[in-house]
Scaffold this motif. Structure first.
Motif, PDB file in Angstrom:
ATOM      1  N   ASN A 182       0.837  -1.202   0.000  1.00  0.00           N
ATOM      2  CA  ASN A 182       0.000   0.000   0.000  1.00  0.00           C
ATOM      3  C   ASN A 182       0.872   1.254   0.000  1.00  0.00           C
ATOM      4  O   ASN A 182       0.631   2.196  -0.761  1.00  0.00           O
ATOM      5  CB  ASN A 182      -0.913  -0.005   1.220  1.00  0.00           C
ATOM      6  CG  ASN A 182      -2.088   0.933   1.063  1.00  0.00           C
ATOM      7  OD1 ASN A 182      -2.992   0.684   0.276  1.00  0.00           O
ATOM      8  ND2 ASN A 182      -2.091   2.026   1.810  1.00  0.00           N
ATOM      9  N   GLY A 183       1.898   1.240   0.842  1.00  0.00           N
ATOM     10  CA  GLY A 183       2.801   2.381   0.904  1.00  0.00           C
ATOM     11  C   GLY A 183       3.566   2.589  -0.397  1.00  0.00           C
ATOM     12  O   GLY A 183       3.844   3.729  -0.789  1.00  0.00           O
ATOM     13  N   LEU A 184       3.890   1.496  -1.062  1.00  0.00           N
ATOM     14  CA  LEU A 184       4.624   1.592  -2.324  1.00  0.00           C
ATOM     15  C   LEU A 184       3.786   2.288  -3.391  1.00  0.00           C
ATOM     16  O   LEU A 184       4.288   3.142  -4.128  1.00  0.00           O
ATOM     17  CB  LEU A 184       5.026   0.190  -2.801  1.00  0.00           C
ATOM     18  CG  LEU A 184       5.884   0.122  -4.064  1.00  0.00           C
ATOM     19  CD1 LEU A 184       7.225   0.827  -3.836  1.00  0.00           C
ATOM     20  CD2 LEU A 184       6.123  -1.329  -4.477  1.00  0.00           C
TER      21      LEU A 184
ATOM     22  N   SER B 105       2.773   9.481  -5.474  1.00  0.00           N
ATOM     23  CA  SER B 105       3.008  10.736  -4.747  1.00  0.00           C
ATOM     24  C   SER B 105       1.715  11.276  -4.138  1.00  0.00           C
ATOM     25  O   SER B 105       1.408  12.470  -4.224  1.00  0.00           O
ATOM     26  CB  SER B 105       3.617  11.790  -5.692  1.00  0.00           C
ATOM     27  OG  SER B 105       4.853  11.362  -6.196  1.00  0.00           O
ATOM     28  N   LEU B 106       0.964  10.384  -3.515  1.00  0.00           N
ATOM     29  CA  LEU B 106      -0.305  10.780  -2.909  1.00  0.00           C
ATOM     30  C   LEU B 106      -0.069  11.511  -1.594  1.00  0.00           C
ATOM     31  O   LEU B 106       0.720  11.079  -0.764  1.00  0.00           O
ATOM     32  CB  LEU B 106      -1.181   9.550  -2.652  1.00  0.00           C
ATOM     33  CG  LEU B 106      -1.724   8.818  -3.875  1.00  0.00           C
ATOM     34  CD1 LEU B 106      -2.518   7.591  -3.435  1.00  0.00           C
ATOM     35  CD2 LEU B 106      -2.599   9.731  -4.716  1.00  0.00           C
TER      36      LEU B 106
ATOM     37  N   ASP C  74      12.370  -7.471   1.077  1.00  0.00           N
ATOM     38  CA  ASP C  74      13.511  -6.810   0.433  1.00  0.00           C
ATOM     39  C   ASP C  74      13.139  -6.321  -0.966  1.00  0.00           C
ATOM     40  O   ASP C  74      13.563  -5.234  -1.385  1.00  0.00           O
ATOM     41  CB  ASP C  74      14.699  -7.769   0.347  1.00  0.00           C
ATOM     42  CG  ASP C  74      15.381  -7.983   1.688  1.00  0.00           C
ATOM     43  OD1 ASP C  74      15.116  -7.188   2.613  1.00  0.00           O
ATOM     44  OD2 ASP C  74      16.158  -8.947   1.817  1.00  0.00           O
ATOM     45  N   ILE C  75      12.355  -7.121  -1.684  1.00  0.00           N
ATOM     46  CA  ILE C  75      11.910  -6.731  -3.029  1.00  0.00           C
ATOM     47  C   ILE C  75      11.131  -5.423  -2.969  1.00  0.00           C
ATOM     48  O   ILE C  75      11.382  -4.487  -3.736  1.00  0.00           O
ATOM     49  CB  ILE C  75      11.038  -7.837  -3.661  1.00  0.00           C
ATOM     50  CG1 ILE C  75      11.901  -9.035  -4.074  1.00  0.00           C
ATOM     51  CG2 ILE C  75      10.274  -7.300  -4.879  1.00  0.00           C
ATOM     52  CD1 ILE C  75      11.097 -10.238  -4.521  1.00  0.00           C
ATOM     53  N   ILE C  76      10.175  -5.372  -2.055  1.00  0.00           N
ATOM     54  CA  ILE C  76       9.305  -4.201  -1.964  1.00  0.00           C
ATOM     55  C   ILE C  76      10.089  -2.977  -1.506  1.00  0.00           C
ATOM     56  O   ILE C  76       9.967  -1.887  -2.083  1.00  0.00           O
ATOM     57  CB  ILE C  76       8.129  -4.474  -1.010  1.00  0.00           C
ATOM     58  CG1 ILE C  76       7.310  -5.672  -1.502  1.00  0.00           C
ATOM     59  CG2 ILE C  76       7.225  -3.243  -0.911  1.00  0.00           C
ATOM     60  CD1 ILE C  76       6.244  -6.145  -0.534  1.00  0.00           C
ATOM     61  N   LYS C  77      10.925  -3.140  -0.495  1.00  0.00           N
ATOM     62  CA  LYS C  77      11.703  -2.001   0.009  1.00  0.00           C
ATOM     63  C   LYS C  77      12.649  -1.464  -1.059  1.00  0.00           C
ATOM     64  O   LYS C  77      12.889  -0.249  -1.136  1.00  0.00           O
ATOM     65  CB  LYS C  77      12.486  -2.410   1.257  1.00  0.00           C
ATOM     66  CG  LYS C  77      11.606  -2.604   2.497  1.00  0.00           C
ATOM     67  CD  LYS C  77      12.438  -2.930   3.731  1.00  0.00           C
ATOM     68  CE  LYS C  77      11.559  -3.010   4.981  1.00  0.00           C
ATOM     69  NZ  LYS C  77      12.339  -3.326   6.200  1.00  0.00           N
TER      70      LYS C  77
END
Length: 224
Positions: A24-26, A32-33, A132-135
């Motif tokens: 969700n954060g990604l 850029s919400l 790790d992928i998402i970060k």
């Protein structure tokens, strides 16, 4: 009383919630919400389905197929452990889902991969890989924004430099024209100075200071 293996279920739940929050954060990061709490799709109050979110990220080429595969595998185990009470171990799940056992095996460091501990360790490794992928996607987007910002600043500086150079040459041309009118320089010298200014202008305009707008990839990223 049925053994629900709550320790394992809680680990799966905690890991899954972490993945969901990161996803969700990604999306919020890439779009850029601002004021996320007012968002109809990405606030805590309302949300589009998780599968739709990762499909969206795949469509935007943020995730590749291998990355989606790993994320979906994490969420598969999440759904099994949290929604089916009879599944209190990986072994139980694999009874009717042998293909998932083979998929999880790809993340195992064990040569045998034949007992519950092997399955759990493979799942934990999978979970670390997914996080790790998402970060890493956050880092990629942040670095991209920095590069775009630097490119824009460079272009603006080049534009100012170009404008000043043109102004200087026009000023020289104007001064020489006045000198010619006042008879301070010969006609032949005036012609030479005119051609010199023109050559300088062509040289300045040929410095490739507008290449930024010829980069299609850059423009797409700038407008995204």
């Amino acid at each position: 009383m049925e053994n629900l293996n709550m320790e394992l279920r809680m680990e799966i739940l905690e890991n899954s919630l972490n993945v969901e929050n990161l996803i969700n954060g990604l999306i919020v990061h890439y779009l850029s919400l601002s004021e996320v709490e007012k968002s109809r799709n990405f606030s805590n109050k309302r949300s589009i389905p998780f599968q739709s979110k990762i499909d969206l990220l795949y469509d935007f080429k943020i995730f590749n197929k291998d990355e989606i595969f790993a994320i979906e595998l994490v969420m598969f185990f999440r759904n099994k452990f949290l929604h089916v009470s009879s599944h209190n171990s990986f072994t139980d799940i694999f009874i009717n889902n042998s293909s998932k056992k083979n998929e999880l095996k790809k993340f195992s460091d064990s040569k045998m991969f034949e007992d519950e501990n092997d399955y759990l360790q493979a799942y934990r490794k999978l979970q670390i890989i997914v996080v790790d992928i998402i970060k890493n996607k956050f880092i990629i987007k942040s670095d991209e924004r920095i590069r775009l910002g630097d490119s824009i600043i460079t272009h603006v500086n080049n534009h100012v430099k170009l404008r000043n150079s043109i102004f200087d040459e026009v000023q020289v041309l104007s001064d020489n024209l006045n000198r010619s009118i006042l008879g301070e320089i010969e006609s032949s010298e005036f012609h030479r100075l005119i051609f010199e200014c023109i050559n300088n202008l062509f040289s300045t305009l040929g410095d490739k200071t507008t290449d930024i707008f010829e980069d299609e990839t850059f423009i797409k990223k700038l407008l995204s």
